[in-house]
Design an enzyme around this catalytic site. Structure first.
Site, PDB file in Angstrom:
ATOM      1  N   SER A   1       0.937  -1.238  -0.019  1.00 30.28           N
ATOM      2  CA  SER A   1      -0.336  -0.076  -0.146  1.00 30.28           C
ATOM      3  C   SER A   1       0.888   1.132   0.002  1.00 30.28           C
ATOM      4  O   SER A   1       1.640   1.348  -0.959  1.00 30.28           O
ATOM      5  CB  SER A   1      -0.875  -0.085   1.082  1.00 30.28           C
TER       6      SER A   1
ATOM      7  N   ASP B   1      -8.719  -5.053  -5.823  1.00 23.96           N
ATOM      8  CA  ASP B   1      -8.132  -4.064  -5.092  1.00 23.96           C
ATOM      9  C   ASP B   1      -8.732  -2.642  -5.779  1.00 23.96           C
ATOM     10  O   ASP B   1      -8.395  -2.220  -6.703  1.00 23.96           O
ATOM     11  CB  ASP B   1      -6.714  -3.782  -5.298  1.00 23.96           C
TER      12      ASP B   1
ATOM     13  N   HIS C   1      -7.298  -5.627  -1.653  1.00 24.46           N
ATOM     14  CA  HIS C   1      -5.864  -4.872  -1.457  1.00 24.46           C
ATOM     15  C   HIS C   1      -5.136  -5.914  -0.206  1.00 24.46           C
ATOM     16  O   HIS C   1      -4.063  -5.668  -0.092  1.00 24.46           O
ATOM     17  CB  HIS C   1      -6.514  -3.787  -0.352  1.00 24.46           C
TER      18      HIS C   1
END
Length: 723
Positions: free
Chosen positions: A561, A644, A676
């Site tokens: 991320s 995601d 994600h």
């Protein structure tokens, strides 16, 4: 009986220190919170376990003796999805049976006992896939409960198996969100439903249809996705009220974090009203941010909750508020100047609370906190390391804590504000053979001078660590960015699994991290590649200079991320040349692509404006800038999944395209059915094989350790059409 394999390990476990492998970690039991009975002598907990041999998951509910630590099986019926203590005695239980004999797609409520669980009876039939059971036993003996499910606008619960199916798969939107986290929005939404079980002469029975408490409020939703759960609502102990959280229905949901706490009669006799809305008499001035975790006092007179001030900042500091039911005066803040951001609360008694909060890379408990505490009151911590995940106040006012640490996936103990940690009751590293030998000695921490302040970092050591030897550096960068690497167990980014490949893992908490005071958290705004990057450079320099057992010449780095963004940023920076290989999981690459995310408040806060009004801010820290791309040379694995929607898969594909065209050794790993996070065990095993295999190949671990994870461990064929 696969679910019972680990129970025998309570008796004895080998003292031999074993390296924990990805497969061991992923197939180890995953246990839930310990929920005590009314007397506080026994606790319930759930457990599940996946077998890579059978490709099946087993589940069970178990009883933990809080005096001896002994564990006994209650049931391994996979249809038992949730259990709560019924109250009134120490043995009665209420649970959700995940099937319904009469209604496809429905569930049932059953009443049973720990004395003979198999002899329970059905008390209610529910016509949809309800979950999140909360229940209280009132003075009359009746049970007032709340559950949640998807709902239609008319208040009817949505049942997927009975829903209308359209011939076309088209989706049509006139507002944002279009999609959120991993789901495209539809006209259904989450709602809290209230119901009653009447006490009869011998059995409980449903008192009638459930009442939808959320649907009457237009555009309200609770629990709020993607992470909302039963902590988004509460039932008052007297059974008269339900409080629930919803994003503010009167502002655009993609642009603001504003949330309200609603109060509704349990019987649904009137529409829920917010206690902290713009027209509520108790709303504190200037407090417009996210609100969460409503919890009633034991006497049902007060309702505690948290709220942030900023209306478009998801990582603003949470402040505790205590609302008095029926009050028309401003709801007071409690310990309002405390420089922490608590996110959980339990009532110690009618006048004091226990709070859970991140604190210096741990999650700790603080208290007791008086409900009339002044702004300058400083709550005191009474737990040690690790990360508290849940807790319950026992009758003697001690606290039963369930938590984890980097070295254990489950740790149950008692603590109190007066005595601190009192007794460890059970811990996974003493129960599970696969986790045997893990302990607090596997980790340490250091502080160093960062870009502008002291920064904390974890060190995680490999099996049989010897400080006279050298181990390649595994440099881990957390996501968020307003987050932290805490002393907690993870099945996604498990630092001990990484270390036991033969690395020393170093995991800094740079600028932007949470739990070290709000100033550090806030300082990352419009500063993504600035102070945090310098903090990481200085962490690497500290390790290189001060930790002689760390081989920085053969070091590797990985992040997810925001950590993935930072890996891409590092690839085009001088620090990128310090590593033999990099791994980017779900990271941003093209600055202008940030507008494709769903939660627009996030980028508009972190880059100080809209995409069109502050474009220079978005591009200031652009990993895809041409001058940075020209520096790309370190081998890199790019991981990105199709579901995601926070950082769409095009970001990973763009990075991989550039690496390939630049001739940088690279590989792309994709999961079409993950978001994600990679959560499915079989996918996670491949994720570990590819991520660790990539790093091991370039760090020299693969050559030095024949048992190390290898890229070749994955049986999925690699697509390669290079000439």
């Amino acid at each position: 009986m696969a679910a019972l394999r680990w129970l025998s390990a309570v008796v004895a476990v080998s003292t031999t220190v074993l390296a924990i492998t990805p497969e061991q970690m992923l197939s180890a039991p995953r246990r839930g919170e310990a929920i005590p009975n009314p007397s506080g002598n026994v606790a319930l907990f759930s457990a599940s376990q996946y077998s890579f041999d059978t490709k099946e998951k087993s589940s069970s509910w178990n009883l933990l003796n809080l005096k001896t630590g002994d564990i006994t099986l209650l049931t391994d019926d996979a249809n038992v999805s949730e259990i709560v203590w019924l109250g009134g005695d120490d043995t009665s239980l209420l649970y959700i049976n995940g099937t319904n004999a009469e209604i496809p797609g429905g569930v049932e409520l059953w009443v049973s006992s720990v004395k003979d669980f198999s002899k329970g009876y059905k008390a209610a039939s529910l016509g949809a896939s309800f979950s999140g059971l909360k229940a209280v036993r009132t003075r009359s003996g009746d049970i007032k409960f709340a559950v949640n499910a998807q709902s239609y606008a008319n208040g009817t619960a949505y049942n997927e198996e009975l829903a209308t199916k359209y011939a076309s798969t088209a989706r049509i939107y006139d507002s944002i969100y279009v999609r959120h986290w991993d789901t495209y929005l539809t006209t259904t939404f989450n709602a809290v439903f209230a119901g009653t079980l009447k006490k009869g002469k011998h059995q409980y029975a449903s008192a009638g249809p459930l009442k939808n408490l959320v649907a009457p409020v237009k555009n309200a939703e609770s629990p709020y996705p993607p992470f909302g759960d039963s902590t988004d609502y509460d039932v008052s102990p007297d059974g008269k009220w339900v409080a629930f959280k919803s994003k503010a229905p009167d502002v655009p949901r993609a642009n603001y974090t504003t949330a309200y706490i609603y109060l509704a009669p349990h019987d649904g006799s009137s529409t829920a009203t917010p206690i902290n809305g713009p027209d509520s008499p108790g709303t504190p001035e200037g407090v417009q941010g996210d609100a969460n975790y409503p919890v009633f006092s034991p006497d049902s007179r007060h309702l505690a909750y948290f709220q942030m001030a900023h209306k478009s900042y998801e990582s603003d500091r949470r402040v505790l508020y205590v609302y008095t039911l029926g009050s028309k005066t401003t709801t007071p803040a409690v310990a309002g100047d405390w420089n922490r951001s608590p996110d959980s609360a339990k009532w110690l008694d009618n006048k004091h609370l226990i709070l859970g909060s991140e604190d210096h890379a741990r999650v700790r408990l603080f208290g007791p906190v008086p409900i009339d505490a002044d702004d300058d009151f400083k709550p005191q911590n009474f737990t040690d390391g690790g990360a508290v995940s849940s807790y319950h106040v026992l009758p003697d006012k001690t606290v039963l804590v369930t938590g984890t640490a980097i070295w254990t996936s489950w740790n149950v103990y008692t603590a109190s504000p007066k005595k601190g940690v009192i007794k460890t009751i059970a811990s996974a590293n003493k129960i599970d053979p696969g986790l045997a030998g893990l302990g607090p000695e596997d980790i340490s921490e250091f502080y160093y001078d960062g870009n502008w302040t002291k920064i904390q970092s974890w060190i995680i050591y490999p099996e049989n660590f010897d400080s006279s030897k050298k181990y390649p550096l595994f440099f881990y960068i957390h996501g968020g960015p307003q987050s932290a690497t805490p002393d907690s167990w993870s099945t996604r980014w498990n630092a001990k699994v990484f270390a036991d490949q033969g690395y020393v893992v170093v995991a800094p908490n740079p600028t932007g991290s949470t739990g070290f005071g709000q100033e550090l958290t806030d300082a990352i705004a419009n500063n993504w590649g600035g102070a945090p990057y310098e903090d990481l450079v200085k962490a690497w320099e500290y390790v290189d200079k001060n930790l002689p057992y760390v081989d920085t010449e053969n070091g590797v780095a990985a992040g997810a991320s925001y950590g993935g963004f930072m890996i891409n940023w590092i690839q085009g920076s001088d620090l990128g040349r310090k590593f033999k290989a990099l791994v980017c999981h779900d990271g941003t690459f093209v600055a202008d692509a940030k507008i494709s995310t769903e939660e627009l408040w996030f980028i508009e806060h972190d880059f100080n404006g809209t995409f069109w009004g502050a474009r220079d801010n978005y591009r200031r820290w652009d990993p895809s800038a041409p001058e940075r791309i020209l520096q790309f040379s370190t081998p890199q694995l790019v991981i990105h999944s199709d579901q995601d929607y926070r950082l769409p898969v095009a970001e990973g594909l763009a990075m991989f395209n550039v690496l390939q065209e630049r001739g940088v050794p690279s590989r792309f790993l994709n999961f079409p059915d993950e978001n994600h996070w990679v959560l499915k065990q079989e996918n996670s095993l491949v994720w570990h094989q590819q991520m660790l295999g990539w790093l091991n190949r370039y760090s020299g671990i693969e050559e030095a350790n024949p048992d190390a994870v290898s890229l070749d461990d994955t049986i999925i064929p690699v697509v390669n059409y290079n000439p």
